[in-house]
Design a protein around this motif. Structure first.
Motif, PDB file in Angstrom:
ATOM      1  N   HIS A 102       0.825  -1.214   0.000  1.00 35.09           N
ATOM      2  CA  HIS A 102       0.000   0.000   0.000  1.00 35.09           C
ATOM      3  C   HIS A 102       0.860   1.265   0.000  1.00 35.09           C
ATOM      4  O   HIS A 102       1.907   1.315   0.649  1.00 35.09           O
ATOM      5  CB  HIS A 102      -0.861   0.097   1.276  1.00 35.09           C
ATOM      6  N   ASP A 103       0.374   2.271  -0.682  1.00 33.66           N
ATOM      7  CA  ASP A 103       0.932   3.625  -0.595  1.00 33.66           C
ATOM      8  C   ASP A 103      -0.256   4.540  -0.355  1.00 33.66           C
ATOM      9  O   ASP A 103      -1.275   4.428  -1.042  1.00 33.66           O
ATOM     10  CB  ASP A 103       1.660   3.987  -1.889  1.00 33.66           C
ATOM     11  N   TYR A 104      -0.127   5.447   0.636  1.00 35.80           N
ATOM     12  CA  TYR A 104      -1.302   6.172   1.127  1.00 35.80           C
ATOM     13  C   TYR A 104      -1.417   7.608   0.626  1.00 35.80           C
ATOM     14  O   TYR A 104      -2.381   8.287   0.935  1.00 35.80           O
ATOM     15  CB  TYR A 104      -1.286   6.177   2.667  1.00 35.80           C
ATOM     16  N   GLU A 105      -0.413   8.079  -0.125  1.00 37.28           N
ATOM     17  CA  GLU A 105      -0.454   9.487  -0.542  1.00 37.28           C
ATOM     18  C   GLU A 105      -1.446   9.682  -1.690  1.00 37.28           C
ATOM     19  O   GLU A 105      -1.690   8.758  -2.472  1.00 37.28           O
ATOM     20  CB  GLU A 105       0.957   9.945  -0.936  1.00 37.28           C
ATOM     21  N   PRO A 106      -2.013  10.888  -1.809  1.00 39.46           N
ATOM     22  CA  PRO A 106      -3.074  11.106  -2.801  1.00 39.46           C
ATOM     23  C   PRO A 106      -2.683  10.731  -4.233  1.00 39.46           C
ATOM     24  O   PRO A 106      -3.443  10.057  -4.925  1.00 39.46           O
ATOM     25  CB  PRO A 106      -3.370  12.610  -2.675  1.00 39.46           C
ATOM     26  N   TYR A 107      -1.485  11.127  -4.680  1.00 38.04           N
ATOM     27  CA  TYR A 107      -1.073  10.773  -6.042  1.00 38.04           C
ATOM     28  C   TYR A 107      -0.996   9.255  -6.198  1.00 38.04           C
ATOM     29  O   TYR A 107      -1.442   8.682  -7.208  1.00 38.04           O
ATOM     30  CB  TYR A 107       0.291  11.403  -6.395  1.00 38.04           C
TER      31      TYR A 107
END
Length: 434
Positions: A102-107
């Protein structure tokens, strides 16, 4: 017909061991092709000698070498827009599943959504795993399901929940023979992606029992080498958060442990409020009439404000890509409160310069000093940049290290008077918020 494979996509998890998504991929029934994409959407915004890009590149080359030496495998390197890379991968390979963390940043969320849809349209599964945090998204929330916006109750709930948590280490070594056998997978040089080697170096982290034990006593004093330098390693995943938590627990040090929980607090704030990367969490703070004087911003950036502790911090940042946390609060407050320059300007400058830049923490801390964020100090609390020296650098060792012309006639005059700047700030904030 070519043999089916699975793909593991390395991103913010640049390590071979204790990597959840990589572990799950290796346990699957098909050989695993590891890949990394130098994302042009991100890289195009960065200076060509960015130290973080050099660090990522060097880390990946070491990982490739390990896999070549030990497993007759490697990591395939690509440069471009991730969606374009995947279109080519799907043409060239018979892919069953793409695994990643998972990556949680908006982009990243937008990017992953687009890739998931593309892969599913090609009958390929896209599986992602929690790896860079202990708790994510809505795992630590209030009893009514709302996210926390104050750190202390979040931290207490986090610790309660942790009592039931299985702190498992994901040993990949047992499964590495499940990698594709190919030591000649595509590689890149720094110049292939438009970069050159940086003169700045990202230091190794140091998390010794002594550092953890002395952390509480020494962490507020910038002249002491008492910080772990863990930031970039957590950011790029060269270290496992599970192993770091294990170390903190082994040393029974609550303060060090709580610093790791702060990181997760800000991550869940950004997850629930992605707009806060551009907008104030407390929306009325977007009514503040910032002065945004560009000449004053340049003086701040270059450490020429006439306030020695502020200047030392900015010069440390510019020269080394690091700034002591205590000083970060002061320089941030000075920009927003003394100069009335929008916190977003400071946030963007830190994003360009800090080796350990992580959007969630950076936005969270900048909004904290501006007064506009979660759990922020009241707007009328304004750091005095002179008395801060007495508290945290009274021997002026840190100042003298970074401001060579300090106490000479070459050192600049104070660009603003503290008392006048404070009164101007209070008046401006008050008129916007009332």
């Amino acid at each position: 017909m070519s043999k089916k494979i699975n793909v593991f996509w390395f991103r913010r998890d640049l390590r071979l061991d204790d990597n959840v998504g990589f572990y799950e991929a290796l346990k699957g029934e098909h050989p695993v092709l590891p890949i990394f994409i130098f994302d042009s959407e991100i890289l195009d915004e960065l200076p060509e000698d960015d130290a973080r890009v050099t660090f990522i590149f060097n880390t990946l080359q070491k990982m490739r070498q390990t896999l070549q030496d030990e497993q007759d495998s490697s990591i395939a390197m690509y440069h471009g827009k991730p969606i374009d890379i995947y279109k080519n991968l799907v043409k060239d390979h018979d892919i069953d599943t793409v695994f990643t963390n998972h990556d949680y940043e908006p982009y990243a969320r937008e990017r992953d959504k687009e890739i998931k849809e593309f892969l599913e349209n090609n009958d390929i599964e896209f599986k992602t795993y929690k790896d860079q945090v202990i708790f994510e998204k809505s795992e630590v929330v209030k009893q009514d399901g709302d996210p926390y916006v104050v750190y202390t109750p979040y931290m207490k709930t986090w610790k309660e929940k942790f009592k039931e948590f299985d702190l498992k280490i994901y040993y990949t070594n047992d499964y590495l023979e499940n990698l594709v056998e190919n030591t000649r997978l595509p590689n890149l040089s720094l110049s292939d992606i438009g970069f050159k080697k940086s003169s700045q170096e990202i230091k190794d982290y140091e998390v010794t029992p002594t550092l953890i034990q002395e952390y509480e006593d020494k962490r507020n004093f910038p002249a002491k080498e008492a910080t772990s330098r863990l930031g970039p390693h957590l950011r790029f995943g060269t270290v496992s958060i599970r192993k770091m938590i294990k170390k903190a627990i082994a040393e029974k040090n609550e303060i060090f442990w709580q610093e790791l929980i702060w990181r997760e607090f800000f991550m869940q704030v950004l997850w629930h409020n992605p707009k806060t990367k551009d907008e104030s969490f407390k929306s009325k703070y977007d009514r503040i009439e910032w002065r945004n004087n560009e000449d004053e911003f340049e003086k701040w950036k270059n450490g020429k404000t006439g306030y020695p502790l502020v200047d030392a911090g900015m010069r440390q940042l510019n020269e080394s890509g690091f700034m002591h946390n205590r000083v970060r609060m002061l320089v941030g407050s000075f920009l927003c409160k003394h100069l009335l320059i929008d916190w977003r300007w400071g946030e963007a400058y830190f994003a360009e310069k800090l080796h350990d830049y992580e959007m969630a923490s950076n936005v969270g801390n900048w909004q904290w000093v501006a007064g506009s964020g979660v759990d922020a100090a009241p707007y009328f609390r304004i750091f005095n940049p002179t008395t801060q020296i007495d508290k945290f650098d009274k021997d002026k060792k840190y100042i003298k290290k970074w401001v060579e012309e300090y106490e000479t006639e070459d050192y600049p005059e104070k660009m603003v008077d503290h008392k006048e700047a404070r009164e101007r700030c209070l008046k401006t904030y008050k008129s916007a918020l009332n």
